[in-house]
Write a protein that holds these residues in place. Structure first.
Motif, short mmCIF file in Angstrom:
data_model
loop_
_atom_site.label_atom_id
_atom_site.label_comp_id
_atom_site.label_asym_id
_atom_site.label_seq_id
_atom_site.Cartn_x
_atom_site.Cartn_y
_atom_site.Cartn_z
N ARG A 203 0.83 -1.22 0.00
CA ARG A 203 0.00 0.00 0.00
C ARG A 203 0.86 1.26 0.00
O ARG A 203 0.53 2.25 -0.66
CB ARG A 203 -0.90 0.02 1.24
CG ARG A 203 -2.12 -0.90 1.19
CD ARG A 203 -2.83 -0.84 2.53
NE ARG A 203 -3.97 -1.73 2.61
CZ ARG A 203 -4.60 -2.01 3.75
NH1 ARG A 203 -4.20 -1.47 4.89
NH2 ARG A 203 -5.63 -2.83 3.74
N ASN B 134 -7.21 -18.32 0.92
CA ASN B 134 -7.32 -17.08 0.15
C ASN B 134 -8.24 -16.08 0.86
O ASN B 134 -9.40 -15.89 0.48
CB ASN B 134 -7.86 -17.41 -1.25
CG ASN B 134 -7.64 -16.26 -2.22
OD1 ASN B 134 -6.98 -15.28 -1.90
ND2 ASN B 134 -8.22 -16.38 -3.40
N GLU C 190 -8.99 -12.03 2.63
CA GLU C 190 -9.00 -10.68 2.06
C GLU C 190 -7.58 -10.12 1.92
O GLU C 190 -7.26 -9.45 0.94
CB GLU C 190 -9.84 -9.74 2.93
CG GLU C 190 -11.33 -10.03 2.88
CD GLU C 190 -12.12 -9.03 3.69
OE1 GLU C 190 -11.51 -8.06 4.21
OE2 GLU C 190 -13.35 -9.20 3.80
N ARG D 44 -5.81 -11.70 -1.07
CA ARG D 44 -6.35 -11.17 -2.33
C ARG D 44 -5.88 -9.74 -2.57
O ARG D 44 -5.54 -9.36 -3.70
CB ARG D 44 -7.89 -11.24 -2.32
CG ARG D 44 -8.45 -12.64 -2.44
CD ARG D 44 -9.93 -12.63 -2.74
NE ARG D 44 -10.69 -12.10 -1.62
CZ ARG D 44 -11.17 -12.84 -0.62
NH1 ARG D 44 -10.93 -14.14 -0.59
NH2 ARG D 44 -11.87 -12.30 0.36
N GLU D 45 -5.86 -8.93 -1.50
CA GLU D 45 -5.40 -7.54 -1.67
C GLU D 45 -3.93 -7.49 -2.04
O GLU D 45 -3.52 -6.69 -2.88
CB GLU D 45 -5.65 -6.74 -0.40
CG GLU D 45 -5.28 -5.26 -0.56
CD GLU D 45 -5.60 -4.41 0.65
OE1 GLU D 45 -5.32 -3.19 0.61
OE2 GLU D 45 -6.13 -4.96 1.66
N LEU E 1 -2.18 -9.71 -3.69
CA LEU E 1 -2.05 -10.12 -5.09
C LEU E 1 -2.52 -9.01 -6.04
O LEU E 1 -1.90 -8.74 -7.07
CB LEU E 1 -2.84 -11.40 -5.34
CG LEU E 1 -2.29 -12.66 -4.66
CD1 LEU E 1 -3.29 -13.81 -4.78
CD2 LEU E 1 -0.95 -13.06 -5.26
N GLN E 2 -3.63 -8.35 -5.66
CA GLN E 2 -4.16 -7.28 -6.50
C GLN E 2 -3.20 -6.09 -6.55
O GLN E 2 -2.93 -5.54 -7.62
CB GLN E 2 -5.52 -6.83 -5.98
CG GLN E 2 -6.16 -5.72 -6.82
CD GLN E 2 -7.51 -5.28 -6.26
OE1 GLN E 2 -8.03 -5.89 -5.33
NE2 GLN E 2 -8.07 -4.24 -6.83
N LEU E 3 -2.66 -5.69 -5.39
CA LEU E 3 -1.73 -4.56 -5.35
C LEU E 3 -0.46 -4.84 -6.15
O LEU E 3 0.04 -3.98 -6.87
CB LEU E 3 -1.37 -4.23 -3.91
CG LEU E 3 -2.49 -3.60 -3.05
CD1 LEU E 3 -2.08 -3.57 -1.59
CD2 LEU E 3 -2.81 -2.20 -3.53
N ALA F 149 -0.16 -6.90 -8.68
CA ALA F 149 -0.49 -6.92 -10.11
C ALA F 149 -0.70 -5.51 -10.65
O ALA F 149 -0.26 -5.19 -11.76
CB ALA F 149 -1.74 -7.77 -10.33
N GLU F 150 -1.36 -4.66 -9.87
CA GLU F 150 -1.63 -3.29 -10.32
C GLU F 150 -0.35 -2.48 -10.46
O GLU F 150 -0.21 -1.67 -11.37
CB GLU F 150 -2.58 -2.59 -9.34
CG GLU F 150 -4.01 -3.10 -9.39
CD GLU F 150 -4.88 -2.46 -8.34
OE1 GLU F 150 -4.33 -1.75 -7.47
OE2 GLU F 150 -6.11 -2.66 -8.38
#
Length: 313
Positions: free
Chosen positions: A83, A99, A101, A104-105, A107-109, A111-112
């Protein structure tokens, strides 16, 4: 007569003298460029401002050496590091992980942001990498930090036509204090921070987080010997000001802050070391009518940087 026949002909096509402009006007202009490249777009303005800022400070990183790579371990620490924009090279994820929250966050961060490798690894491998720490299935690898050389900070200031405004830390071992100082230097237009190579906080993940992203644009230099580095600054015409509770001068009376200056901040408990204190041109105290004995490095540096920025405005 031939010309008249061409004008009266019912054959479709460009008129004489048009040069095919009508046909060119119907041709496509290609794919729409990304937002960063479209003039007037908000992302274009942000990218242009960042490019100008980078051009103003051509600091060469790496001349001061590199730190060791670091591992951020555990689900909450990994998510917080991502973050806050802590540099990362690889995110290791345990095989067959639950898996939730936070996973998942993370992995999303990753990737972004892009540029972060995602690696799946069995639990024994993550245990080995972290020396048995409770990694909870997530490990983030932070690459080595490339330190600038102390000379680079002053050179960058002069290149942009400004007087150097640098903070040097003496005996500050808490990375969060280093991160706070980096943030203050960035906020008040300083040109970087100098830390000793030994017995000092370095640019760890904790320092990056506390800097709130400003470490990406504010260089940190590493000095083999802080006393010799300060003497070199003095020979270059830069005033060295040390903060001390028993300083001979009061902050508000020091005119030197308006020119080229290095502000030296000691540890909260011991203050400046003897040799560093003797090297300073001035030893300055911050008036504290509330009666506190001392301030931590981040707060003290912020107060003096504000006073320096006020005098320069």
């Amino acid at each position: 007569m031939a010309a008249n026949n061409r004008r009266m002909s019912g054959k479709k096509g460009a008129q004489v003298g048009s040069g095919g402009q009508r046909r060119k006007g119907l041709e496509g202009k290609g794919p729409t460029p990304p937002a960063e490249m479209r003039k007037g777009h908000k992302k274009n303005r942000i990218a242009t401002a960042k490019a100008k800022q980078a051009a103003r400070r051509p600091v060469v990183r790496g001349r001061g050496g590199k730190s060791a790579s670091e591992m951020v371990v555990g689900r909450n620490p990994v998510v917080e590091a991502l973050r806050e924009g802590v540099p990362a090279s690889t995110l290791y994820v345990q095989q067959f992980i639950d898996n939730d929250e936070r996973v998942r966050e993370a992995l999303q961060l990753a990737a972004e942001r892009g540029g972060i490798n995602l690696m799946e690894a069995p639990r024994p491998e993550l245990d080995r990498m972290t020396n048995g720490l409770n990694h909870q299935g997530l490990v983030l690898q932070v690459p080595p930090y490339e330190y600038a050389h102390p000379e680079d900070l002053a050179d960058a200031a002069y290149d942009e036509g400004a007087d150097p405004l640098i903070v040097a830390l003496d005996g500050v071992t808490d990375p969060r204090n280093l991160g706070a100082v980096v943030r203050s230097v960035s906020a008040f237009g300083g040109h970087g921070v100098v830390v000793p190579e030994r017995r000092s906080a370095g640019m760890t993940a904790g320092a990056w987080k506390t800097s709130a992203g400003t470490a990406a644009r504010t260089p940190v230099a590493r000095a083999t010997n802080l006393t010799r580095t300060l003497e070199a600054y003095k020979k270059a015409g830069i005033t060295v000001v040390g903060l001390a509770a028993d300083g001979e001068a009061e902050l508000g009376d020091l005119q030197a802050l308006g020119g080229p200056v290095v502000i030296v901040v000691g540890s909260e408990g011991k203050g400046l070391s003897r040799l560093v204190g003797e090297t300073c041109d001035f030893r300055v105290r911050i008036p504290m009518p509330g009666g506190a004995e001392s301030l931590n490095a981040g707060v003290a540096a912020g107060i003096v940087l504000y006073e320096a920025a006020r005098r320069r405005s």
